[in-house]
Write an enzyme that holds these catalytic residues in place. Structure first.
Site, PDB file in Angstrom:
ATOM      1  N   HIS A  52       0.832  -1.198   0.000  1.00 43.46           N
ATOM      2  CA  HIS A  52       0.000   0.000   0.000  1.00 43.46           C
ATOM      3  C   HIS A  52       0.871   1.255   0.000  1.00 43.46           C
ATOM      4  O   HIS A  52       2.071   1.177   0.234  1.00 43.46           O
ATOM      5  CB  HIS A  52      -0.967   0.014   1.190  1.00 43.46           C
ATOM      6  CG  HIS A  52      -0.285   0.024   2.519  1.00 43.46           C
ATOM      7  ND1 HIS A  52       0.163  -1.122   3.131  1.00 43.46           N
ATOM      8  CD2 HIS A  52       0.041   1.038   3.344  1.00 43.46           C
ATOM      9  CE1 HIS A  52       0.719  -0.802   4.288  1.00 43.46           C
ATOM     10  NE2 HIS A  52       0.671   0.502   4.436  1.00 43.46           N
TER      11      HIS A  52
ATOM     12  N   TYR B  12       1.828  10.854  10.722  1.00 46.68           N
ATOM     13  CA  TYR B  12       1.288   9.512  10.522  1.00 46.68           C
ATOM     14  C   TYR B  12       1.810   8.916   9.219  1.00 46.68           C
ATOM     15  O   TYR B  12       2.284   7.788   9.179  1.00 46.68           O
ATOM     16  CB  TYR B  12      -0.254   9.555  10.495  1.00 46.68           C
ATOM     17  CG  TYR B  12      -0.869   8.250  10.079  1.00 46.68           C
ATOM     18  CD1 TYR B  12      -1.023   7.222  11.001  1.00 46.68           C
ATOM     19  CD2 TYR B  12      -1.300   8.038   8.777  1.00 46.68           C
ATOM     20  CE1 TYR B  12      -1.580   6.018  10.628  1.00 46.68           C
ATOM     21  CE2 TYR B  12      -1.858   6.841   8.392  1.00 46.68           C
ATOM     22  CZ  TYR B  12      -2.003   5.833   9.315  1.00 46.68           C
ATOM     23  OH  TYR B  12      -2.538   4.639   8.943  1.00 46.68           O
TER      24      TYR B  12
ATOM     25  N   GLN C 146       4.363   5.862   9.906  1.00 52.54           N
ATOM     26  CA  GLN C 146       3.526   4.676  10.055  1.00 52.54           C
ATOM     27  C   GLN C 146       4.302   3.404   9.756  1.00 52.54           C
ATOM     28  O   GLN C 146       4.101   2.379  10.391  1.00 52.54           O
ATOM     29  CB  GLN C 146       2.288   4.768   9.159  1.00 52.54           C
ATOM     30  CG  GLN C 146       1.306   3.633   9.367  1.00 52.54           C
ATOM     31  CD  GLN C 146       0.763   3.568  10.784  1.00 52.54           C
ATOM     32  OE1 GLN C 146       0.671   4.564  11.481  1.00 52.54           O
ATOM     33  NE2 GLN C 146       0.409   2.388  11.233  1.00 52.54           N
TER      34      GLN C 146
END
Length: 116
Positions: free
Chosen positions: A26, A91, A95
């Protein structure tokens, strides 16, 4: 490769990458898209151009029957940024580190022969 392509294509269409994190399964991106470009147009351009390049560079990807000659998933998630812009940028940027910590923690508890 994908990281650079997203940056180049974004610049080409007039968008500014704020943060970008490319993972094997992703991608997370914080991006500034001008009002004249719709989010769906931007996403479609990025997904389309990168898919074409990947299939040309790696023709064996087309031989995966479960992909049906699709490189990307159909959907995407979008959220607008306002007051929490700094939090969202952190984030996106960090992440990957958090996911690695979680994977390591999970692997630390796996016992050989127990099946979990």
């Amino acid at each position: 490769m994908v990281n650079e392509d997203i940056r180049k294509l974004s610049e080409w269409v007039g968008c500014e990458i704020i943060e970008l994190n490319v993972r094997i399964d992703h991608i997370r991106v914080a991006i500034s898209i001008p009002p004249k470009i719709s989010v769906s147009t931007y996403i479609g351009t990025i997904k389309g151009k990168i898919a074409i390049k990947m299939f040309k560079s790696y023709p064996m990807l087309k031989k995966k029957p479960y992909w049906g000659n699709h490189f990307w998933a159909r959907g995407y998630f979008v959220n607008t940024v306002g007051i929490n812009e700094e939090m969202i940028k952190r984030y996106v940027k960090y992440q990957e580190d958090e996911e690695r910590k979680e994977e390591k923690d999970q692997n630390d508890f796996k016992q050989p022969g127990l099946g979990f």
